[in-house]
Design a protein around this motif. Sequence first.
Motif, PDB file in Angstrom:
ATOM      1  N   GLY A  35       1.984   3.143   9.722  1.00 23.92           N
ATOM      2  CA  GLY A  35       2.178   2.172   8.656  1.00 23.92           C
ATOM      3  C   GLY A  35       2.281   0.772   9.230  1.00 23.92           C
ATOM      4  N   ILE A  36       2.272  -0.211   8.337  1.00 22.55           N
ATOM      5  CA  ILE A  36       2.285  -1.605   8.753  1.00 22.55           C
ATOM      6  C   ILE A  36       3.381  -2.342   7.980  1.00 22.55           C
TER       7      ILE A  36
ATOM      8  N   ALA B 226      -4.829  -2.135   4.556  1.00 22.04           N
ATOM      9  CA  ALA B 226      -4.008  -0.921   4.517  1.00 22.04           C
ATOM     10  C   ALA B 226      -4.368  -0.070   3.299  1.00 22.04           C
TER      11      ALA B 226
ATOM     12  N   SER C  86       0.867  -1.171   0.000  1.00 24.13           N
ATOM     13  CA  SER C  86       0.000   0.000   0.000  1.00 24.13           C
ATOM     14  C   SER C  86       0.899   1.216   0.000  1.00 24.13           C
TER      15      SER C  86
ATOM     16  N   MET D  98      -3.902  -1.087  13.510  1.00 26.07           N
ATOM     17  CA  MET D  98      -3.526  -0.632  12.172  1.00 26.07           C
ATOM     18  C   MET D  98      -4.083   0.758  11.910  1.00 26.07           C
TER      19      MET D  98
ATOM     20  N   LYS E 277      -3.350   3.551   4.065  1.00 23.49           N
ATOM     21  CA  LYS E 277      -2.238   3.508   5.007  1.00 23.49           C
ATOM     22  C   LYS E 277      -1.057   2.800   4.374  1.00 23.49           C
ATOM     23  N   CYS E 278       0.117   3.345   4.593  1.00 23.34           N
ATOM     24  CA  CYS E 278       1.319   2.759   4.028  1.00 23.34           C
ATOM     25  C   CYS E 278       1.547   1.351   4.562  1.00 23.34           C
ATOM     26  N   CYS E 279       1.847   0.412   3.689  1.00 22.65           N
ATOM     27  CA  CYS E 279       2.096  -0.954   4.150  1.00 22.65           C
ATOM     28  C   CYS E 279       3.130  -1.655   3.276  1.00 22.65           C
TER      29      CYS E 279
ATOM     30  N   ALA F 169      -3.305  -7.660   5.653  1.00 19.84           N
ATOM     31  CA  ALA F 169      -2.635  -6.384   5.926  1.00 19.84           C
ATOM     32  C   ALA F 169      -2.671  -5.479   4.691  1.00 19.84           C
TER      33      ALA F 169
END
Lengths: 684, 195
Positions: free
Chosen positions: A476-477, A492, A431, A471, A497-499, A488
């Motif tokens: 980020g994840i 994300a 992501s 999360m 969201k950054c993943c 995830a």
Amino acid sequence: MKAIYTFGNGQAEGRADMKDLLGGKGANLAEMNLIGVPVPPGFTITTEICTLYNQKGREAVVEMIKDDVMKSVAHIEKLTGNKFNDPSNPQLVSVRSGAPVSMPGMMDTVLNLGINDAVAETLAQKSGNPRFAWDSYRRFVQMYGDVVLGMKPTNKTDIDPFEAIIEELKEKKGVKFDTELDVDDLKELVKRFKAAVKENTGKDFPTDAYDQLWGAIYAVFDSWNNDRAILYRRMNQIPEEYGTAVNVQAMVYGNMGNNSATGVCFSRDAGTGENLFNGEYLINAQGEDVVAGVRTPQQIMTEGSRRWAKLQGISEEERAAKYPSLEESMPECAKQLVDIQQKLEEHYRDMQDMEFTIQDGKLWLLQTRNGKRTGAAMVKIAMDLLREGAIDEKTVIKRMEPGKLDELLHPVFDKAAVKNAKVMAKGLPASPGAATGQIVFFADDAEEWASRKKKVIMVRLETSPEDLRGMNVAQGILTARGGMTSHAAVVARGMGKCCVSGAGEIKVDYKARTVEMGGKTYNEGDWISINGSTGEVYDGLVATVDADLSGDFAAVMSLAEKYSKMDVYTNADSPRDASVARKLGAHGIGLCRTEHMFFEGDRIKAMREMIIAPDEAARRVALAKLLPLQRGDFEGIFEAMDGYEVTIRLLDPPLQVTVAAVWATPIPRSPRCRPAQSSRLLST
Amino acid sequence: MQARAIIEAALNVKAKGIDVHPKIMVPLIGVKNEIQMQADIINRVAQEVFTERGETVAYKVGTMIEIPRAALVADQIAQVVDFFSFGTNDLTQMTFGYSRDDAGKFLAIYKNLGILKVDPFQVLDQEGVGQLVEMACRKGRATKPELNLGICGEHGGEPSSVKFCARLGMNYVSCSPYRVPIARLAAAQAAVEAE
């Protein structure tokens, strides 16, 4: 079948729209001739010949095109007044590949082809510049050895055998730059290079110009089927039958002294899209020198040069003295180049990426093509061209690479900062975006740390529905397992969201609360940064900048709105997602999942009651507790989507996943076979 | 319970002046009678709520097409519903017979060997899965010309898949929020390219 198309002196047999036959490079060389841009004369062997070469073999093709090649070489000789393979009045050529689409992995450039000991002596005498002659010679042996005779190392970390010889000699002489080597040194290099070729290939280096030329032509055709090229074609779905063209062109020399130079330039800024002609050059240099990073390239325009000096912390006096712009060092050529780049951009109606060489004060263009650019530059350049009247609205839409818009939507790393960042691991770019924060391993910790205004990155082996809350508050994840459609990754992306997922090389130890990567052990609370657009994981803090969704981005989006015949909805499970998507132009919700809603707070209890209810009556009691909560969820989403359709999917998880999530018991997941009753349970 | 919650929520926000358009979507349908039964329950519950409240709201009932059988009998299923939404994640999984959770292990190998060009969970497989989608669209609209068609899998935000949906004449694609601009642009490109 016409095998070869010639060009030179304002005339050409080809055109820009013949890319399939002449390759991108060949078609544009022809076109530049036709519109009066100075291009050294030459010829292009077509892609069809490449295909025949691969079908019928070398001998059949040589037989077929031999006469045409001789005639085309004569065409160059006629225009330059020199002779190929004639030591008394030598003509040298460059040989370059050129497929219909840009293809890394193909054979690169060979310059100064046609040179040997006798030719080098003549060039030295005629030019009165022996250094130029022997520098050209050593460059040729090196390039020919690397790309035609296959001595270029395939492993990136291995050292080029020729570079090793140069380094050895420079060290012995106690000098830093190639330009500090004298004529005798260059002669010595040629000797040692040839010895290296003999040692490596078992054959003497070819001295006959035609042997050299055919060798280079074969090498270009052969490179169409090397492993890298095949892999690249497969990955980018480029048809195998395209083939590559071969461009043979009279040499012009950027290494003929201080009144000669070579460079690359862009009609606009490829990073930001700013309408600013820019580029770099080097005096007394050839080919790859500008990008090779051995010497510091100088800026073409004075304004660019001043900006560059400021970033480098170089004073104006030092800049003007040591790193003058082309405008300052060769004002006539610079002026001509500015006119040509404008002419080319107006002709192609797009940002151009050009290569040029100045030989003894005369400017030549060696290549032009539509320049590669970032997502931001893509949007800005297209909108600027629209406003300038160069292209129409539909062209703006066609020019966009939709996937690149992603870069504009998420916070991004500061370019300078990322350059200096240390990569500790690499996973999948699950992501996009940029995130920097302190490592936490568990959802409740993430929530707790976030409530204390800390920025966290959740590091997990993999994620599951109970990690959602964590999360949600994380920057980020990062996960060790799972692909682009893993939990995830999907969640994300939904959250914007950054993943980075599936970073297999990281070792997560939940018990010790550590993660090991790149030979370093990180504890909970240590800082890392992750790049969801590249999959890279960096050590420590890396600075980010926010995305801007107004201006040209908004303008491109409203054009899309105008021409599109199909609507775009969003997948959103919360009012927050719904309003984010609305801002990005969604006209409804096409999928609102209701699963996640049951994992929050007290709802889990009612869920448990419902699942283990012995009969329908008991189930109804449990469901009654959930009803007001669900109703509240839906009201929020309806309000956020005022005026638009909202599609709500009735409950649809595999029962074992629901059970696992509700009791947080690890249950081995079988390949999805989902009991359809789970949905019926709740719609009753 | 969910149908009741949806209809009650819709009435509540309508009372506040919100312009609400609920669509109720049943997942995992493969047989006409399955969706018929579900639609009957939803409609019955909605009527109950309307009677209780003395107020109504327009709503639609549809199904996901994510089981290959549903695509094959789309003409029958269309008799019962207002809309189809293609769940192409599951449709891909069941058509290929790949488990989505395990596919990560071998898809990279398949790509390296040239068995697959791309990950079918990222880029809709137009050649195979696409046939099912195309057939379901055609059969569905043959039964009910005004049938509303959309896609809500991960593919809804992937440009080549979005263009494919546009060519099939779908009403919409649905994707995660941050992919909305990408899908909008791909949809516009499909329209411009079709000219």
